[in-house]
Design an enzyme around this catalytic site. Structure first.
Site, PDB file in Angstrom:
ATOM      1  N   LYS A   1      47.305 -43.603 -77.164  1.00  8.78           N
ATOM      2  CA  LYS A   1      48.186 -42.416 -76.702  1.00  8.78           C
ATOM      3  C   LYS A   1      47.363 -41.158 -75.939  1.00  8.78           C
ATOM      4  O   LYS A   1      47.779 -40.627 -74.918  1.00  8.78           O
ATOM      5  CB  LYS A   1      48.805 -41.961 -78.030  1.00  8.78           C
TER       6      LYS A   1
ATOM      7  N   ARG B   1      56.034 -37.375 -85.978  1.00 12.70           N
ATOM      8  CA  ARG B   1      55.434 -38.497 -86.640  1.00 12.70           C
ATOM      9  C   ARG B   1      56.586 -38.927 -87.718  1.00 12.70           C
ATOM     10  O   ARG B   1      56.229 -40.063 -88.280  1.00 12.70           O
ATOM     11  CB  ARG B   1      54.396 -38.176 -87.351  1.00 12.70           C
TER      12      ARG B   1
ATOM     13  N   ARG C   1      35.670 -46.552 -81.478  1.00 10.12           N
ATOM     14  CA  ARG C   1      35.865 -45.239 -81.144  1.00 10.12           C
ATOM     15  C   ARG C   1      34.814 -44.422 -82.208  1.00 10.12           C
ATOM     16  O   ARG C   1      34.180 -43.409 -81.741  1.00 10.12           O
ATOM     17  CB  ARG C   1      37.338 -44.606 -81.380  1.00 10.12           C
TER      18      ARG C   1
ATOM     19  N   ARG D   1      33.609 -39.838 -85.129  1.00  7.43           N
ATOM     20  CA  ARG D   1      34.833 -39.197 -85.669  1.00  7.43           C
ATOM     21  C   ARG D   1      34.799 -39.559 -87.137  1.00  7.43           C
ATOM     22  O   ARG D   1      34.967 -40.862 -87.338  1.00  7.43           O
ATOM     23  CB  ARG D   1      36.116 -39.525 -84.928  1.00  7.43           C
TER      24      ARG D   1
ATOM     25  N   ARG E   1      45.658 -44.618 -92.144  1.00 10.82           N
ATOM     26  CA  ARG E   1      46.225 -44.371 -91.108  1.00 10.82           C
ATOM     27  C   ARG E   1      47.470 -45.126 -90.640  1.00 10.82           C
ATOM     28  O   ARG E   1      48.843 -44.650 -90.081  1.00 10.82           O
ATOM     29  CB  ARG E   1      45.466 -43.873 -89.979  1.00 10.82           C
TER      30      ARG E   1
END
Length: 190
Positions: free
Chosen positions: A13, A87, A126, A132, A143
């Site tokens: 996204k 969301r 990632r 992260r 998630r």
């Protein structure tokens, strides 16, 4: 053009939001980027959001809703792209009220679908690149589970409004963007 971008964590996204923003000259807002910025700056909002965000849990609806509302009220033009908001159905209904009060609406909702195995692979990759803390395996699985439970109902919500457009996000970044670009160009013509 007013666009909502939906999809599970790792669907691309953020990448596609950037492509859309640059190619169509549309301002974008990502609640994820806002939260990370507030957490990094250790603001009051950041302190509240951090406990939820690091675990991969959704932040209470009021926080992102108020943030998005404030952002929208400060926009001088009509075009925008929302990445990561709404969301859930509650946020979508709050967004509808905000838009109604501003005498505007949503032109299209883009849904990027990606299979779960590829999502996990992308997010772990990632994590190694960006380091992260919200991209570890347990958080990723949490998630994705939250997305399926909370966000999936938005698919029916926007499909019933006949503004949902589904995209196969298992393809390359370029292929996904070409499909998005063609859809948005067709929307502009109408």
């Amino acid at each position: 053009m007013r666009i909502i971008l939906l999809g599970p964590p790792g669907a691309g996204k953020g990448t596609q939001a950037e492509n859309i923003s640059n190619n169509f000259n549309i301002k974008k807002i990502s609640t994820g980027d806002l939260f990370r910025s507030h957490i990094k700056e250790n603001t009051e909002l950041g302190k509240i959001a951090k406990d939820y965000y690091v675990k991969g849990d959704l932040v209470p609806d009021k926080i992102p809703t108020d943030m998005v509302k404030e952002w929208m009220l400060n926009q001088t033009d009509n075009g925008w792209l929302l990445d990561g908001f709404p969301r859930n159905i509650n946020q979508a209904e709050s967004l509808n009220k905000i838009l109604y009060s501003m005498s505007t609406n949503i032109d299209t909702v883009l849904l990027i679908n990606v299979n779960t195995e590829l999502l996990i692979k992308r997010l772990l990759n990632r994590q190694t690149i960006e380091n992260r803390e919200d991209d570890n395996l347990n958080t990723i699985k949490n998630r994705i589970s939250i997305y399926e439970k909370e966000t999936n109902p938005l698919i029916d919500f926007y499909n019933e409004k006949k503004i949902l457009y589904k995209i196969d996000g298992n393809n390359s970044i370029e292929s996904v963007f070409n499909e998005i670009k063609n859809h948005l160009k067709n929307k502009e013509i109408k």
